[in-house]
Each structure stands twice: as structure tokens, then as C-alpha cells.
Write a protein that holds these residues in place. Structure first.
Motif, PDB file in Angstrom:
ATOM      1  N   ALA A  13       0.831  -1.198   0.000  1.00 48.25           N
ATOM      2  CA  ALA A  13       0.000   0.000   0.000  1.00 48.25           C
ATOM      3  C   ALA A  13       0.870   1.254   0.000  1.00 48.25           C
ATOM      4  CB  ALA A  13      -0.938  -0.001   1.203  1.00 48.25           C
ATOM      5  N   VAL A  14       1.956   1.231   0.770  1.00 46.69           N
ATOM      6  CA  VAL A  14       2.870   2.381   0.810  1.00 46.69           C
ATOM      7  C   VAL A  14       3.544   2.571  -0.554  1.00 46.69           C
ATOM      8  CG1 VAL A  14       5.009   3.252   1.804  1.00 46.69           C
ATOM      9  CG2 VAL A  14       3.260   2.276   3.283  1.00 46.69           C
ATOM     10  N   LEU A  15       3.961   1.485  -1.183  1.00 44.14           N
ATOM     11  CA  LEU A  15       4.553   1.593  -2.515  1.00 44.14           C
ATOM     12  C   LEU A  15       3.549   2.163  -3.512  1.00 44.14           C
ATOM     13  CD1 LEU A  15       6.784  -1.544  -3.260  1.00 44.14           C
ATOM     14  CD2 LEU A  15       7.461   0.851  -3.115  1.00 44.14           C
ATOM     15  N   THR A  16       2.292   1.735  -3.395  1.00 44.19           N
ATOM     16  CA  THR A  16       1.247   2.269  -4.270  1.00 44.19           C
ATOM     17  C   THR A  16       1.091   3.768  -4.062  1.00 44.19           C
ATOM     18  OG1 THR A  16       0.085   0.141  -4.179  1.00 44.19           O
ATOM     19  CG2 THR A  16      -1.162   2.054  -4.940  1.00 44.19           C
ATOM     20  N   PHE A  17       1.101   4.192  -2.812  1.00 37.70           N
ATOM     21  CA  PHE A  17       1.005   5.625  -2.502  1.00 37.70           C
ATOM     22  C   PHE A  17       2.169   6.389  -3.115  1.00 37.70           C
ATOM     23  CE2 PHE A  17       2.546   9.035   0.239  1.00 37.70           C
ATOM     24  CZ  PHE A  17       1.451   9.890   0.239  1.00 37.70           C
ATOM     25  N   MET A  18       3.385   5.841  -3.001  1.00 37.36           N
ATOM     26  CA  MET A  18       4.559   6.512  -3.549  1.00 37.36           C
ATOM     27  C   MET A  18       4.476   6.642  -5.069  1.00 37.36           C
ATOM     28  SD  MET A  18       6.674   7.620  -1.327  1.00 37.36           S
ATOM     29  CE  MET A  18       7.483   7.417   0.257  1.00 37.36           C
ATOM     30  N   ILE A 138      12.688  -6.150  -4.009  1.00 40.25           N
ATOM     31  CA  ILE A 138      11.501  -5.333  -3.794  1.00 40.25           C
ATOM     32  C   ILE A 138      11.138  -5.250  -2.316  1.00 40.25           C
ATOM     33  CG2 ILE A 138       9.845  -7.232  -4.037  1.00 40.25           C
ATOM     34  CD1 ILE A 138       9.517  -3.602  -5.341  1.00 40.25           C
ATOM     35  N   GLU A 139      11.495  -6.257  -1.524  1.00 43.27           N
ATOM     36  CA  GLU A 139      11.186  -6.202  -0.090  1.00 43.27           C
ATOM     37  C   GLU A 139      11.979  -5.096   0.593  1.00 43.27           C
ATOM     38  OE1 GLU A 139      11.019  -9.127   3.845  1.00 43.27           O
ATOM     39  OE2 GLU A 139      11.599  -9.924   1.890  1.00 43.27           O
ATOM     40  N   SER A 140      13.255  -4.947   0.246  1.00 43.78           N
ATOM     41  CA  SER A 140      14.068  -3.866   0.813  1.00 43.78           C
ATOM     42  C   SER A 140      13.540  -2.497   0.385  1.00 43.78           C
ATOM     43  CB  SER A 140      15.525  -4.019   0.378  1.00 43.78           C
ATOM     44  OG  SER A 140      16.067  -5.234   0.846  1.00 43.78           O
ATOM     45  N   VAL A 141      13.138  -2.391  -0.881  1.00 40.37           N
ATOM     46  CA  VAL A 141      12.591  -1.124  -1.376  1.00 40.37           C
ATOM     47  C   VAL A 141      11.312  -0.767  -0.630  1.00 40.37           C
ATOM     48  CG1 VAL A 141      11.590   0.011  -3.402  1.00 40.37           C
ATOM     49  CG2 VAL A 141      13.640  -1.404  -3.654  1.00 40.37           C
ATOM     50  N   ALA A 142      10.443  -1.760  -0.429  1.00 38.44           N
ATOM     51  CA  ALA A 142       9.172  -1.498   0.244  1.00 38.44           C
ATOM     52  C   ALA A 142       9.376  -1.099   1.702  1.00 38.44           C
ATOM     53  CB  ALA A 142       8.277  -2.732   0.152  1.00 38.44           C
ATOM     54  N   ARG A 143      10.295  -1.762   2.384  1.00 37.17           N
ATOM     55  CA  ARG A 143      10.545  -1.417   3.792  1.00 37.17           C
ATOM     56  C   ARG A 143      11.146  -0.009   3.910  1.00 37.17           C
ATOM     57  NH1 ARG A 143       9.909  -5.630   7.253  1.00 37.17           N
ATOM     58  NH2 ARG A 143       9.826  -7.734   6.341  1.00 37.17           N
ATOM     59  N   THR A 144      11.990   0.357   2.963  1.00 38.86           N
ATOM     60  CA  THR A 144      12.550   1.712   2.978  1.00 38.86           C
ATOM     61  C   THR A 144      11.470   2.754   2.712  1.00 38.86           C
ATOM     62  OG1 THR A 144      14.615   0.786   2.110  1.00 38.86           O
ATOM     63  CG2 THR A 144      14.357   3.167   2.017  1.00 38.86           C
ATOM     64  N   SER A 145      10.539   2.433   1.835  1.00 36.23           N
ATOM     65  CA  SER A 145       9.449   3.379   1.556  1.00 36.23           C
ATOM     66  C   SER A 145       8.587   3.605   2.794  1.00 36.23           C
ATOM     67  CB  SER A 145       8.593   2.858   0.396  1.00 36.23           C
ATOM     68  OG  SER A 145       7.884   1.683   0.765  1.00 36.23           O
ATOM     69  N   GLU A 146       8.434   2.579   3.625  1.00 32.48           N
ATOM     70  CA  GLU A 146       7.689   2.763   4.877  1.00 32.48           C
ATOM     71  C   GLU A 146       8.361   3.795   5.775  1.00 32.48           C
ATOM     72  OE1 GLU A 146       5.418  -0.870   6.660  1.00 32.48           O
ATOM     73  OE2 GLU A 146       7.336  -1.614   5.925  1.00 32.48           O
ATOM     74  N   LEU A 147       9.686   3.795   5.790  1.00 35.72           N
ATOM     75  CA  LEU A 147      10.417   4.731   6.646  1.00 35.72           C
ATOM     76  C   LEU A 147      10.353   6.163   6.126  1.00 35.72           C
ATOM     77  CD1 LEU A 147      13.641   2.627   7.391  1.00 35.72           C
ATOM     78  CD2 LEU A 147      11.698   3.014   8.918  1.00 35.72           C
ATOM     79  N   LEU A 148      10.351   6.319   4.801  1.00 38.45           N
ATOM     80  CA  LEU A 148      10.461   7.647   4.212  1.00 38.45           C
ATOM     81  C   LEU A 148       9.121   8.275   3.844  1.00 38.45           C
ATOM     82  CD1 LEU A 148      13.581   7.093   1.913  1.00 38.45           C
ATOM     83  CD2 LEU A 148      13.491   8.087   4.192  1.00 38.45           C
ATOM     84  N   MET A 149       8.066   7.487   3.796  1.00 37.66           N
ATOM     85  CA  MET A 149       6.763   8.043   3.422  1.00 37.66           C
ATOM     86  C   MET A 149       6.314   9.188   4.335  1.00 37.66           C
ATOM     87  SD  MET A 149       3.010   6.232   3.052  1.00 37.66           S
ATOM     88  CE  MET A 149       2.793   6.168   4.838  1.00 37.66           C
ATOM     89  N   PRO A 150       6.517   9.116   5.674  1.00 36.19           N
ATOM     90  CA  PRO A 150       6.082  10.246   6.516  1.00 36.19           C
ATOM     91  C   PRO A 150       6.706  11.581   6.125  1.00 36.19           C
ATOM     92  CG  PRO A 150       6.544   8.319   7.872  1.00 36.19           C
ATOM     93  CD  PRO A 150       6.996   7.989   6.486  1.00 36.19           C
TER      94      PRO A 150
END
Length: 366
Positions: A13-18, A138-150
Motif C-alpha cells: 500500500a505504501v509503494l502504491t502511494f509513492m 523489492i522487499e528492501s525497497v518497500a521497507r525503505t518506503s515505509e520509513l520515508l513516506m512520513p
């Protein structure tokens, strides 16, 4: 499977938002106001539920083939050769998309911040970062997006609230004075640019944990991303007016330069640039990942990592070749890019879903 990493519902969901926010955070107000003028905020708001409906169509197609990515879905529905031909169209879209986002970064940085740095150096640095992200999986990319989305969300909200003292409601008048055709074009832009370009997410869904609330969370991510973009459009029109919003390519960057609270809180355009680079990075990374994984699937390779370096070189070359300047992109590329997005983001997925329904109805009848 080609990808060994697994994503949770929140991560996809976070990747979709990005992807929805992506490069649109900087150029979306200018693009949509070029069609709908001072009524662009109406088009942006109308585009929120319609964009969620388009995302629902993507998810409906994916849910019929839960263990297959877009390349496999195309072959399952159309057959091997027609499906492979359609897959080639999508792979070309993915690589050109990644290259165009990379070129946007180069043009913005050389035009606004690092004016004396050669654009090829900036493009090379960005290509290395997205290639490194794809290499890590893609798992590393997704976890990083969780950290940077805020960071992305907080900046858009701070930008909006800090500009409220400069709001002039007269900039929205006359309301609904734009022609019906222009309004419809603006609504189409509000759907196809933010959400139509989410199509690479279909390459990732087979590697996510299937939970009951996945569809709901992804629709919320799309709606929330579109809502933030609509907020940027509205505050741009209220502060700058329709003319300046339309003719400033990097509208959000210009807005961040206008913030001045007590001669203390000001000049936060560097934060704006950082937020935009974060969202654009993840969008370009997903596009490059979709291309590399799609090529590996198309040619039945055992792993996709061997394709990362050639794909990086391809992105670097296309990014330098795709346009001579940002003016060329705005005048020549943007008016026709929407047709490409409509074809690959609405018509072809709709065709695949329709053919699937027809084949299912025929099997039931037999």
C-alpha cells in the motif's frame, strides 16, 4: 519464483502511494491547470473516486490470477504469442517511464538547485541509486518506503498550512467558467496521470501476502495520494492563481519559496526538493524493477539480477536521449503522454479483464 522477497499489505500500500504521488507532487498542479484553469481543483477532487475505481479494476484483474504478474496474466488470457506481444508494449512503457522520471530529476536539479553540475552526472547518480534498490530486492525497497513516506506526507501538510495566510479565494473565480471539454480533460488527467501509472504494481502483487484487507488498503492508499495531490492543486490556485500555476512547471517548488512565517520559518524549498526526490525515486525504482522482472519472465530466465546492469545502462542512455530540455518535455511530450497512459493504463487492462470475463462466461455456458 523469480522474486524471493515477500511484502505485507501495508508495504505494498505504501509503494502504491509513492507511485501515485511520485513525480506528480511537483508538476501535477501545472499539468492539470493547463487544461481546467481555475477549475482544476474541481477536476482533482472528482478524480479521487474515479482514480480509486480505476485502481479497483487493476486489483480485480490481479485477483483473478493471484499468483501471476502482468506478463503471465497477459499470456494466460490472450495466449502465448499475443500475450508476449502485449507484454513487450508494457516492458517498453516501463523502461521509458523509468528513464523519463530519471530525466525529470536531472532537469529539475540542474535547473533549480545544482545549476553548474552536468546533467549527465546527476542522471548517472540517480540511475545508480535505483539500480542498487532493484538489486536489493523489492522487499528492501518497500521497507525503505515505509520509513520515508512520513517525510512526503508531513511536508505536503506543512506546505499547505504555512501558505494559508497567503490564500486569496478570488483566485478560484469565476467558478465553472471553463468549458465542459476542458473540465473533462482535467478530470481525465486527474485519473490517468496519478493512478493510470500505477500499472507496474501488477508486477509486484504476486509476491505479497494475500490478506483480506489488501484491496481496501490499496484503494485507501490511492485515494489518499490523490487527495494530497488535490490539496496541492487547490493551494496552488489559491496562492498563485490559475495563470502562474499553469506556467510554473515546478509549482510546488515555487510555493515552498513563498513560505515566510515571522522572517524565521522560510526557504524550505530544499525540503520540498528532498520530498519530491524521495517519491520520484520509489516510482522510478518500481518501474525499473517491473522492466527487469518482466524481461526475465518473458524470456523464462531463472533470475532477474543479471539484467539489472544492462537495464541501468539502458535507462541512462534513454534518459539522456529522451529530450534535449525540460521545455521540450512540456511542449512536445506531455500532450501525447496522456494518450499513452490511457492506452496502457485503461484500455489494455480493461480489454484483458473483459476477455477474461467472456472466456469465463463461455466456460460456464459449456
Amino acid at each position: 519464483m523469480l522474486e524471493q522477497g515477500r511484502l505485507g499489505t501495508r508495504q505494498v500500500a505504501v509503494l502504491t502511494f509513492m507511485i501515485v504521488v511520485g513525480d506528480m507532487m511537483l508538476i501535477y498542479p501545472s499539468v492539470i491547470s493547463s487544461y481546467a484553469k481555475q477549475d482544476a481543483w474541481i477536476c482533482a477532487l472528482v478524480g479521487i473516486p474515479l482514480g480509486m475505481a480505476l485502481m479497483a479494476m487493476f486489483l480485480k484483474l490481479a485477483n483473478h490470477y493471484p499468483d501471476q504478474n502482468l506478463i503471465q496474466i497477459s499470456r494466460s488470457i490472450l495466449g502465448f504469442w499475443p500475450g508476449s506481444l502485449l507484454s513487450c508494449f508494457y516492458l517498453f512503457f516501463f523502461i521509458v517511464g523509468a528513464s523519463t522520471h530519471t530525466r525529470e530529476v536531472g532537469d529539475f536539479m540542474t535547473g533549480q538547485i545544482l545549476q553548474y553540475t552536468p546533467i549527465r552526472v546527476l542522471i548517472l547518480m540517480f540511475v545508480i541509486t535505483i539500480g542498487w534498490g532493484v538489486h536489493k530486492g523489492i522487499e528492501s525497497v518497500a521497507r525503505t518506503s515505509e520509513l520515508l513516506m512520513p517525510i512526503v506526507i508531513v511536508f505536503i501538510l506543512v506546505l499547505t498550512f504555512c501558505l494559508l495566510p497567503q490564500v486569496d479565494i478570488k483566485n478560484l473565480k469565476p467558478i465553472t467558467d471553463t468549458s465542459v471539454v476542458s473540465i473533462l480533460q482535467g478530470i481525465l488527467v486527474s485519473i490517468i496521470y496519478p493512478v493510470g501509472e500505477v500499472i507496474p504494481i501488477l508486477m509486484i502483487l504476486p509476491y505479497t501476502a494475500r490478506l483480506a484487507n489488501q484491496t481496501r488498503d490499496m484503494l485507501i492508499a490511492v485515494g489518499f495520494g490523490n487527495l494530497l495531490l488535490a490539496t496541492l492543486v487547490t493551494i496552488s490556485l489559491l496562492v498563485l492563481g490559475a495563470f502562474l500555476t499553469q506556467h510554473n512547471i515546478y509549482t510546488s517548488f515555487v510555493l515552498s519559496q513563498k513560505i515566510n512565517i515571522g522572517n524565521f520559518f522560510q526557504r524550505i524549498e530544499a525540503v520540498m526538493a528532498s520530498s519530491w526526490l524521495i517519491s520520484t525515486y520509489f516510482k522510478a525504482t518500481v518501474y525499473l524493477y517491473a522492466f527487469v522482472l518482466g524481461c526475465a519472465e518473458l524470456f523464462k530466465l531463472k533470475q532477474y539480477q543479471v539484467l539489472i546492469m544492462p537495464a541501468m545502462l539502458l535507462v541512462y542512455g534513454i534518459a539522456n536521449f529522451v529530450s534535449p530540455s525540460v521545455t521540450f518535455i512540456v511542449i512536445t511530450v506531455v500532450p501525447y503522454w496522456i494518450d499513452w497512459d490511457i492506452t496502457l493504463g485503461i484500455l489494455l487492462p480493461g480489454m484483458l479483464l473483459l476477455i477474461h470475463w467472456c472466456k469465463s462466461f463461455k466456460r460456464k455456458s459449456n
